[in-house]
Structures are given as C-alpha cells and as structure tokens.
Scaffold this active site. Structure first.
Site, PDB file in Angstrom:
ATOM      1  N   GLY A 169       0.711  -1.063   0.070  1.00  0.00           N
ATOM      2  CA  GLY A 169       0.188  -0.403   0.662  1.00  0.00           C
ATOM      3  C   GLY A 169       1.279   1.214  -0.107  1.00  0.00           C
ATOM      4  O   GLY A 169       1.267   2.206   0.016  1.00  0.00           O
ATOM      5  N   LYS A 445      14.226   0.964   3.145  1.00  0.00           N
ATOM      6  CA  LYS A 445      13.511   2.413   4.142  1.00  0.00           C
ATOM      7  C   LYS A 445      14.167   3.669   3.042  1.00  0.00           C
ATOM      8  O   LYS A 445      13.203   4.244   2.465  1.00  0.00           O
ATOM      9  CB  LYS A 445      12.749   3.065   5.378  1.00  0.00           C
TER      10      LYS A 445
END
Length: 558
Positions: A169, A445
């Site tokens: 998502g 990340k």
C-alpha cells in the site's frame, strides 16, 4: 528501518517524513483498543505530537472531560454525541459515492466507526510496565532448532497449503519516486514486485506447487499496480489483489472527517490507508479469505513488500502446519540500529507485541536496552487462515490504536487512526515467536538501504538476495547518506559511477556534495564530509580504508 545510532551527524535535520504504511511513527501515540461499556470512565492519555496531556481548555479536554468536569454522566453524553455526529457525517459522505463503490465504502465506514469508538472510549495506558512478565522459555523458538523440510513430496504438500501476502500500500515518495514503492528498481533493474514474483514462480516450478501471490494494495497504489501485474500473465504464479480500507482523516479540533465527498480525486489529502492492521477485516471483506479456505489453503505468510529478506521459508511453514501454531512472528536480534523496533513481551499470560510508543517515558531506556529486550519484530508473520476467519467473524481482534498526527499542506492539523498487523498477536491462543537470522530482515526504506542491496554484498538467486560468502561478518555495514544530496533515488544513482565494493566495509557516512567514480572500494570505517560550497569527487579505482575525507576534492576532465 529504525534510525541507526552512533553515526556522525548529517547536514541539517531532515523534515519528518510520513511513516511507512502501518509503522509506528516516533511522534505517534499508541493506545489500547479495548471496547468499553457505557459505564466506564475514560482516562484519556495525551494526544499531541509528543504525547502531551489533555488539558481542560483543549478541544479534547472539553470533549472528553477532565478531573474538574461537572459529572461523569456529562462525559459519557459528550462521547456519545461525538459518535452520533461522526455517524451523521459518514452517512452524508456515503451518499456522495457512486453505486459501484457504495457497498464497499459503507463497509469501510463501519470499520472506521469501530476504530473511532474505541479511540474515544479507551482507558489509560495500553501497558502497565510493572505488569510485564518474564517470557516463558518456549515463547521464542530458535530458528536453528527447527526441523528441516527437504523431502520434495512433503515440500509440495506444504506449499500447496500456503498463500503469500505482500503489503503493497505504500508509495515511493519518501525516496523521491512517484507511484507504488514496489515498482522501484532495486537490483539489476528488477523491482520489489519483480523479485517477489520470481521467488514464488521458482517455488511453483521447482516443486510443481500452486502458491498464489496476494497483494494488499491501497487506494494510492491499486490502479498502477493493476496495470503492472499484467506483464506477469505468462508466469507460473496466480496473482490476486485486494484493497485495504480507505478511511477519512479527522480534524484535530473537531474530530470530524475533513472530506466533503467520497471521491478521493476531489481531495486526496482527506483520506488515508489505515495501517496494515486493517489486513484482517479487508482480506475478509474482499472474499479472498473465504475463497482460499474453501480451496484448501491453510496458512498465509504476510510481509512488507520492501523487505527483501522476507522469502518463503519451508522450515517455518512446517512449524505452522505440523505444530499447530495459529500465529508465528519472526523476530531477530537487536543491534544499535534497531533499538526502537517493537519487541515481544508476556502480558496477562499472553504473548504480545510492545511498541516503543506504548512505553512510559521513564522506561524508554529499558525498552531500548539490548540486554533486557534483545529481539525485535520483523513484521514477517505466519497465520492460520481459519483462525483469522474465526477472529474476524467473532469480532475478537483487538489492536492498539496508533494515533498518527499530521499537518496537511494547507496547514490543517489532522489525526489518522491506524493499527498494526502484529498487534493482533495477543488475540491468537497458540502464538509463538521464532528468532530468525538477520538475513530475513532486509528492508529498503531509504537510499542507504538501497546502496546495500545493490552492492556486491549480495548476489541474486531466483529473486532472493543471498549474502556473499566473501563477507567476513554476518551483519551488514552501517550506512548513513546525507538527505540533501542522496535522499531521492535518481539523485542517489547519479552520484555513483558504479556501486562501490563494500565486502569489507563496517560503516560509511557521506555528507554533502560527494560523487564516486567507477570501481571504488570502501573498507573499515569511511567518513566523507563535503562542507557547504565544497565538492568531493572520489576518483575511479580509489581504495578508502579507515579514512576521513573532508574539504574540497575535484577531479577535472582534460
């Protein structure tokens, strides 16, 4: 990835970025999501960015009361009014949706109302520190003690009971990319999604199995993901998708939705995907949970799509199916880079996840202690599908609410109410942790993580990244790259003639306007600092071993 400690300070202080989907942001407040009876008196914890206490003059203080408020009855009525007002606002919003979406939006709003109700009816801290008990000996198993599964027929039987679910998502905006994060190239021009499909296709082909891949998208990633997965039509992988809920952001002052219509294109900032704790309800709402159970699937393996170490592990799958565990959480050893990661505790006789945002300030150092809490949650989770179905149907899933404060571009302060998928662990009777090798936790990340996975520290084997046997240490180097010049993927790539040799590297910090020529080798501890107005070009073929480079170094063509 948790912030790495003990590295030199980078230039400036980067602005706070939106946490990865479902991650507990350092400024968030985590609260126990326990339904309360109407007679319960709530003691509201602080709700500001830094967990400040509610005051009698604040909107929340006026709404939910304070020790000086006239009566408990008034507080109960005020909370009831807030829920009624929210229901009215959501009903107005639902009327703006088209017929095709109306049923799903109503389901989303039902979920949001449950979350909101828990949010305003909670009592006190989610964890009382003095009630944390010592973990039982068998609460966390050692991965190396698990029986190996090698028989090909047995492997096929196990795989045919498995569903792989990737949390997809998130957007790539924090790394300067548009669209789903899963389509960022990470190795040999292959994306996170490419590598995942390769891994599962290899399993299906090797063992003549049928492991489906399921992507949990958000309204931010669904449309583009659906276009991309068409290219896998010829692969031996069945790909299914479902969307997590779309919840309305609420005004920090009024606690009412800021959206004026259900069409996200009217105001994208008015909506948010409510963290990966929404998996359980959304998976059930999609019909996929029931469908997979009906065709004989028993277990799902859930992980973040940006964790390149989260591959299907046959030994853990075997534990799920032969030992009867309903919920397995993979944990791994803490390092100084992981001190803020959630850990496992024994609380009220249940194994449960403890996040840093739940920890009282006076015990934060205890929580960060590698000796007291030596493992952290990788968010690689294995669950029995029938138990998930039962928990959803019976409404027994309780997850702490993450109150995530945001400031929108127009200056409006809002709250996002979120939950994390691992927090439901305490709702599963037969749960266990498995202490896995660090190689199973390889999240990307930031570009500093990207540098590691693109380097010669790893080789690619059927979509899986394998640590080079030439690496002398099992741990990866600590990497800190300055945000001003390296934060965005395109800028980062433009600063390397080729990715340096990092096999013997322990730690690198790069700050300022720095470029690397082709064939550079980094060893030991290397710190390169270009101050404002300076530029450093590391020449092609340079070997930097235990070096500090600063000042101005230009390599000019002639």
């Amino acid at each position: 990835m948790a912030e790495q400690q003990g590295t030199p300070k980078m230039e400036g202080t980067p602005p706070p970025t939106a946490p990865q989907r479902g991650d507990v942001a350092p400024g968030s407040v985590v609260k126990e999501a326990v339904p309360q009876s109407p007679q319960t008196t709530p003691i509201m914890p602080g709700m500001g960015n830094k967990g400040t206490q509610v005051t009698p003059t604040s909107p929340r203080g006026r709404l939910f009361g304070h020790q000086r408020t006239p009566s408990m009855e008034f507080k109960e009525l005020t909370k009831k009014d807030a829920q009624i007002s929210l229901a009215q606002e959501l009903e107005k919003l639902a009327r703006t949706s088209n017929m095709a979406e109306k049923e799903m939006m109503e389901k989303n709003f039902e979920g949001f109302q449950r979350l909101f109700s828990k949010f305003i009816n909670e009592t006190g801290p989610s964890v009382h520190w003095d009630k944390i008990e010592r973990l039982p000996k068998d609460a966390i198993k050692n991965y190396n003690d698990l029986p190996s599964v090698t028989d090909k027929a047995q492997v096929k039987e196990l795989l045919n009971q498995l569903v792989v679910i990737k949390l997809n998502g998130g957007l790539g905006t924090s790394m300067g990319c548009s669209g789903p994060k899963s389509v960022i190239p990470v190795r040999n021009d292959l994306t996170f999604l490419d590598l995942t499909v390769q891994q599962i296709e290899y399993l299906n082909k090797t063992y003549d199995a049928d492991v489906p891949l399921v992507l949990m998208n958000s309204f931010n990633t669904d449309e583009e993901t659906m276009k991309i997965i068409r290219k896998y039509s010829g692969f031996k992988v069945t790909i299914r998708t479902f969307n997590q809920s779309r919840f309305p952001r609420i005004n920090k002052e009024s606690l009412m939705p800021i959206a004026k219509s259900c069409r996200p294109e009217d105001d994208m900032e008015a909506w948010y995907p409510p963290g990966h704790g929404d998996f359980y309800q959304s998976f059930s709402n999609s019909g996929l949970l029931d469908e997979f159970i009906q065709i004989g699937k028993k277990v799902c393996f859930i992980s973040n799509i940006d964790n390149l170490g989260a591959t299907v592990d046959l030994n853990i799958l075997g534990q799920c199916l032969t030992e009867g565990y309903d919920f397995i959480m993979e944990v791994t050893e803490k390092t100084r880079a992981d001190v803020k990661g959630g850990t496992l505790i024994n609380y009220g006789g249940k194994l449960r996840l403890l996040e840093v945002a739940q920890v009282p300030k006076e015990h934060e150092e205890d929580f960060k202690s590698v000796k007291k809490f030596n493992v952290f949650n990788t968010n690689n989770l294995w669950m029995k599908l029938e138990t998930v179905q039962q928990n959803v149907q019976e409404g027994t899933l309780d997850m702490e609410i993450i109150v995530n404060p945001k400031s929108l571009d127009n200056g409006l302060n809002v709250y996002q109410l979120e939950t994390a998928v691992g927090a439901a662990m305490k709702c599963f009777d037969n749960a266990v942790g498995i202490n896995v090798p660090r190689a199973r936790f390889l999240p990307v990340k930031k570009t500093s993580d990207l540098l590691l996975v693109m380097s010669n520290l790893y080789s690619l084997d059927h979509g899986s990244l394998i640590m080079s046997p030439k690496r002398m240490f099992p741990s990866t180097p600590l990497v800190k790259l300055g945000d001003n010049h390296f934060k965005k993927v395109n800028a980062f790539l433009g600063r390397f003639g080729s990715i340096p040799d990092m096999l013997e590297l322990d730690h690198i910090t790069v700050s300022g306007d720095v470029t690397f020529g082709r064939g550079v080798s980094l060893r030991g501890t290397v710190i390169i600092i270009a101050n404002h107005g300076d530029r450093i070009d590391i020449p092609a073929g340079a070997i930097l071993e235990n070096k500090i480079v600063s000042g101005n170094l230009r390599i000019l063509d002639h």
